[in-house]
Motif scaffolding. Structure first.
Motif, PDB file in Angstrom:
ATOM      1  N   ARG A 167       1.000  -1.252   0.070  1.00 25.41           N
ATOM      2  CA  ARG A 167       0.063  -0.100   0.141  1.00 25.41           C
ATOM      3  C   ARG A 167       0.872   1.223  -0.090  1.00 25.41           C
ATOM      4  O   ARG A 167       0.673   2.051  -0.665  1.00 25.41           O
ATOM      5  CB  ARG A 167      -0.954  -0.152   1.200  1.00 25.41           C
ATOM      6  N   ILE A 168       1.895   1.240   0.666  1.00 26.55           N
ATOM      7  CA  ILE A 168       2.830   2.241   0.891  1.00 26.55           C
ATOM      8  C   ILE A 168       3.391   2.672  -0.497  1.00 26.55           C
ATOM      9  O   ILE A 168       3.511   3.854  -1.057  1.00 26.55           O
ATOM     10  CB  ILE A 168       3.821   2.205   2.049  1.00 26.55           C
ATOM     11  N   LYS A 171       1.070   4.218  -2.771  1.00 27.20           N
ATOM     12  CA  LYS A 171       0.748   5.601  -2.629  1.00 27.20           C
ATOM     13  C   LYS A 171       2.023   6.380  -3.114  1.00 27.20           C
ATOM     14  O   LYS A 171       1.878   7.409  -3.641  1.00 27.20           O
ATOM     15  CB  LYS A 171       0.641   5.755  -1.062  1.00 27.20           C
ATOM     16  N   ASP A 174       1.674   6.727  -6.857  1.00 34.12           N
ATOM     17  CA  ASP A 174       0.518   7.649  -7.103  1.00 34.12           C
ATOM     18  C   ASP A 174       1.049   9.196  -7.091  1.00 34.12           C
ATOM     19  O   ASP A 174       0.493   9.868  -8.182  1.00 34.12           O
ATOM     20  CB  ASP A 174      -0.699   7.746  -6.406  1.00 34.12           C
ATOM     21  N   TRP A 205       8.254   9.967   0.231  1.00 31.77           N
ATOM     22  CA  TRP A 205       8.938   9.148   1.005  1.00 31.77           C
ATOM     23  C   TRP A 205       9.377   9.551   2.290  1.00 31.77           C
ATOM     24  O   TRP A 205       9.225   9.130   3.455  1.00 31.77           O
ATOM     25  CB  TRP A 205       9.586   8.091   0.339  1.00 31.77           C
ATOM     26  N   ASN A 208       7.107  11.306   4.721  1.00 28.78           N
ATOM     27  CA  ASN A 208       5.838  10.527   5.502  1.00 28.78           C
ATOM     28  C   ASN A 208       6.209   8.915   5.977  1.00 28.78           C
ATOM     29  O   ASN A 208       5.330   8.498   6.710  1.00 28.78           O
ATOM     30  CB  ASN A 208       4.788  10.184   4.522  1.00 28.78           C
ATOM     31  N   ASN A 271       2.365   1.039 -11.282  1.00 26.02           N
ATOM     32  CA  ASN A 271       1.552   2.065 -11.852  1.00 26.02           C
ATOM     33  C   ASN A 271       1.737   2.490 -13.169  1.00 26.02           C
ATOM     34  O   ASN A 271       2.891   3.158 -13.633  1.00 26.02           O
ATOM     35  CB  ASN A 271       1.540   3.085 -10.936  1.00 26.02           C
ATOM     36  N   THR A 391      -3.078   1.187  -6.229  1.00 27.10           N
ATOM     37  CA  THR A 391      -2.848   2.354  -7.257  1.00 27.10           C
ATOM     38  C   THR A 391      -4.056   3.066  -7.571  1.00 27.10           C
ATOM     39  O   THR A 391      -5.153   2.583  -7.967  1.00 27.10           O
ATOM     40  CB  THR A 391      -2.005   2.185  -8.341  1.00 27.10           C
ATOM     41  N   ARG A 392      -4.145   4.320  -7.294  1.00 23.94           N
ATOM     42  CA  ARG A 392      -5.277   5.231  -7.480  1.00 23.94           C
ATOM     43  C   ARG A 392      -5.044   6.605  -8.092  1.00 23.94           C
ATOM     44  O   ARG A 392      -5.934   7.271  -8.205  1.00 23.94           O
ATOM     45  CB  ARG A 392      -6.027   5.510  -5.900  1.00 23.94           C
TER      46      ARG A 392
END
Length: 400
Positions: A167-168, A171, A174, A205, A208, A271, A391-392
């Motif tokens: 998930r990281i 993000k 994205d 990165w 966060n 992605n 991926t969004r």
């Protein structure tokens, strides 16, 4: 020397270790010796990044993992690995080692485990012929079997910590994708948009995720300290699939393939998007409309219980119905995790079934050299009842 009992309990190891040991028992494998960087990391949690000597994970069917590494890597191994039993080989200062080389040290370990004459699993798809001969020479009474597929089967289902890291990675990717799209809108070259995308990914990165590593897996000839990758291909270069970005500036009527691979604590995300620079020629625009319709039709099938090949066949059906059957790709996705391209493919031959915890890429596309390349890919987690797009970044038809 007596074998030292591991001070950690089985409960401290991630579920994948138990799955792998169960697979070993089912296949009559007494011990696995892993040289492949992804596999030694899978078992021990340690990535040395730079390899000059092998890092070896030893997993017996009834014991916790053992990590064998060169004495030079001791401090890093103890700081980065989750295993308690770390053995050293080689000569480095006054460090006490199990042997002057990995062969001697590995012999000692397997003797202590009592498996030097038993069935030893090796990664035939990775180790060299020379390494295989060395193992046969130091364990002449053992039976060697290939466990490459066995490990790959275990890697298909991700543990909770692996999913969290994926998930990281998604993000971060994205951020890079949105930055690259903005860079194209500003008239940037291939190299411009990639440099800005990688800069923003690294800043995101750093700000966060202070406890997340983005190193990738290296080899005996080099390492990868930063695996936050982005590249762009424009015009006819889109058909190269992978190449270093150039100073080429996309022209009106062309497409640009934007591709990002990222990694977080060993887990990857993919992605990919295609951006139109102004209105496209009609044949290219029709292909994009077709692939977006096909993605929408296939998406409801991405859930537990679906055969991987059914996703492919649904895609093939959609391509044939729209006159693109001759351009059906060899696959429409693959497993992703410790590798950005794991070996399992979503193709017509696959016997796999989607199960919770699997992570795949979903990338049906139409590739017609000289006409169009619809490069769109997402990283997708299979949940208990459905699917989750990790991926969004904005998708669909992107025209700037």
């Amino acid at each position: 020397m007596d074998f030292r009992p591991n001070t950690r309990t089985h409960n401290t190891q991630p579920p994948r270790i138990g799955r792998l040991q169960a697979q070993m028992a089912n296949h009559g494998v007494d011990v696995i010796i892993c040289f492949k960087p992804e596999h030694s990391f899978y078992i021990t949690g340690f990535n040395p990044i730079i390899y000059s000597q092998p890092v070896i994970a030893v997993l017996a069917a009834d014991h916790e993992p053992v990590l064998l590494l060169h004495a030079l890597r001791e401090e890093h191994g103890r700081a980065g690995s989750r295993v308690a039993d770390i053995r050293l080989f080689g000569v480095w200062g006054d460090k006490k080692t199990t042997g002057p080389d990995w062969q001697t040290a590995l012999t000692s370990i397997l003797r202590e485990l009592g498996v030097e004459h038993k069935t030893i699993g090796v990664e035939e798809e990775f180790i060299s012929i020379k390494c295989r001969r060395q193992l046969e020479a130091i364990f002449p009474k053992a039976e060697f079997v290939d466990v490459s597929d066995l490990i790959d089967v275990c890697r298909l289902t991700k543990d909770p910590d692996e999913i969290a890291h994926a998930r990281i990675a998604a993000k971060i990717s994205d951020i890079g994708m949105e930055t690259a799209i903005a860079g194209l809108r500003g008239g940037g070259t291939e190299r411009d948009v990639c440099v800005s995308a990688m800069h923003e990914m690294n800043m995101f990165w750093a700000k966060n995720f202070p406890n997340v590593e983005v190193c990738d897996f290296g080899s005996f000839e080099g390492g990868v300290h930063n695996g936050l990758w982005f590249w762009a291909l424009s015009g006819e270069r889109t058909f190269l699939n992978c190449d270093n970005p150039t100073q080429r500036r996309p022209l009106p009527g062309e497409t640009v393939s934007l591709l990002s691979w990222t990694v977080a604590n060993g887990m990857h995300a993919e992605n990919e998007r295609t951006v139109a620079i102004g209105p496209l020629p009609e044949p290219c625009k029709r292909a994009f409309e077709a692939i977006l319709e096909i993605r929408e039709a296939v998406d409801p099938l991405i859930k537990p219980g679906t055969l991987w090949r059914d996703l492919f066949e649904k895609t093939r059906e959609g391509l044939e119905a729209r006159g693109y059957g001759a351009h059906t790709p060899g696959r429409i996705g693959h497993s992703i995790g410790l590798g950005p391209h794991e070996r399992a493919s979503i193709d017509a031959k696959s016997q796999l079934v989607l199960e919770p915890g699997m992570i795949i890429t979903f990338e049906p596309h139409i590739r017609i050299p000289g006409t169009c390349q619809t490069q769109i890919s997402d990283t997708v987690l299979i949940t208990k009842t459905d699917r989750e797009y990790l991926t969004r970044a904005r998708g669909g038809y992107l025209e700037i």
